[in-house]
Design an enzyme around this catalytic site. Structure first.
Site, PDB file in Angstrom:
ATOM      1  N   HIS A  34     -10.319   0.808   0.817  1.00 56.95           N
ATOM      2  CA  HIS A  34     -10.470  -0.031   1.722  1.00 56.95           C
ATOM      3  C   HIS A  34     -11.796  -0.368   1.781  1.00 56.95           C
ATOM      4  O   HIS A  34     -12.478  -1.077   2.561  1.00 56.95           O
ATOM      5  CB  HIS A  34     -10.103   0.656   3.027  1.00 56.95           C
ATOM      6  CG  HIS A  34      -8.496   0.541   3.242  1.00 56.95           C
ATOM      7  ND1 HIS A  34      -7.899   1.406   2.621  1.00 56.95           N
ATOM      8  CD2 HIS A  34      -7.954  -0.565   3.870  1.00 56.95           C
ATOM      9  CE1 HIS A  34      -6.498   1.242   2.960  1.00 56.95           C
ATOM     10  NE2 HIS A  34      -6.457   0.028   3.735  1.00 56.95           N
ATOM     11  N   GLU A  38       0.670  -1.212   0.140  1.00 56.25           N
ATOM     12  CA  GLU A  38      -0.083  -0.092  -0.013  1.00 56.25           C
ATOM     13  C   GLU A  38       0.875   1.508   0.051  1.00 56.25           C
ATOM     14  O   GLU A  38       0.311   2.080  -0.609  1.00 56.25           O
ATOM     15  CB  GLU A  38      -0.936  -0.365   0.954  1.00 56.25           C
ATOM     16  CG  GLU A  38      -2.105  -1.019   1.033  1.00 56.25           C
ATOM     17  CD  GLU A  38      -2.939  -1.147   2.240  1.00 56.25           C
ATOM     18  OE1 GLU A  38      -2.948  -0.175   3.180  1.00 56.25           O
ATOM     19  OE2 GLU A  38      -4.009  -1.565   2.080  1.00 56.25           O
TER      20      GLU A  38
END
Length: 242
Positions: free
Chosen positions: A187, A153
């Protein structure tokens, strides 16, 4: 020459982004019945528990593969890490900022929770809850959530997205805002988009501060590790304080 290096760096960043997207979408392969049945054959559980365990193993293995591919791509471009203007902090200082960054994020999330509470948003993250439920059945999920995930990420949201915008515009606020919003959206926990955006913004600050990706990676790993430990041991912690 410089323009040629920038184009090559942008290509590498694009390939890393594609690798990450493929990793995210790879779970859809488990919707193919023959493939699902094949992989379930390696799981020593039955019924719903087997599916949950498979999700944990799949996430960890595919994240590891995506990470390896990303670093192979990056290794072919020595200029990849030089996307931010300014001198890089010494490694030891950058690591120290990573530890400080964890506490900055914790404070940022406390503020974010207060904002969400004022807006009537309830505590608790479905995304975090799902990961913890998988981890309880397949502990290998810790590799994906605490190690592989944070590195991937940070590569994508800080180096690829934030770094590429900084290369093109050299505008911290624009780059930090866009990278933080995308980080929040990915997310898929839209009720807590404020919380994720604040977190992503602090990660961008840490990267820009030290010019080293190791800084937000450390902060990200510490955050995920802390949340994972807390959630897995919540009953023991509650008993201790009672």
């Amino acid at each position: 020459m410089a323009n040629s290096q920038n184009i090559q760096t942008q290509k590498t960043a694009f390939y890393v982004l594609i690798t990450y997207i493929c990793f995210q979408l790879s779970s859809f392969l488990l919707w193919i019945p023959p493939l699902k049945s094949f992989f379930l054959g390696f799981i020593d559980l039955e019924g719903r528990l087997a599916y949950i365990a498979l999700a944990g193993w799949w996430s960890s293995i595919t994240a590891g593969i995506a990470l390896i591919i990303s670093f192979i791509l990056i290794s072919k471009n020595k200029n990849f890490w030089n996307c931010l203007k300014g001198e890089k902090m010494p490694l030891s200082v950058a690591i120290g900022w990573g530890i400080i960054g964890f506490f900055m994020i914790y404070l940022g999330q406390v503020i974010g929770i207060q904002i969400e509470s004022a807006l009537g948003i309830e505590l608790g993250s479905e995304n975090t809850e799902a990961i913890i439920n998988i981890t309880k059945i397949a502990p290998i999920m810790i590799l994906a959530s605490v190690i592989f995930g944070p590195i991937l990420e940070e590569l994508v949201f800080r180096r690829v997205i934030f770094g590429s915008i900084m290369q093109a515009q050299n505008n911290f606020w624009l780059a930090a805002f866009i990278s933080a919003i995308v980080f929040a959206i990915i997310h898929l926990d839209f009720s807590h988009i404020i919380l994720y955006t604040i977190t992503g913004f602090i990660f961008a600050f840490l990267y820009n501060k030290t010019k080293r990706l190791i800084t937000p990676i450390i902060a990200h790993m510490m955050l995920n590790g802390f949340v994972t430990y807390l959630q897995l041991n919540i009953e023991k912690i509650q008993q201790f304080f009672h």
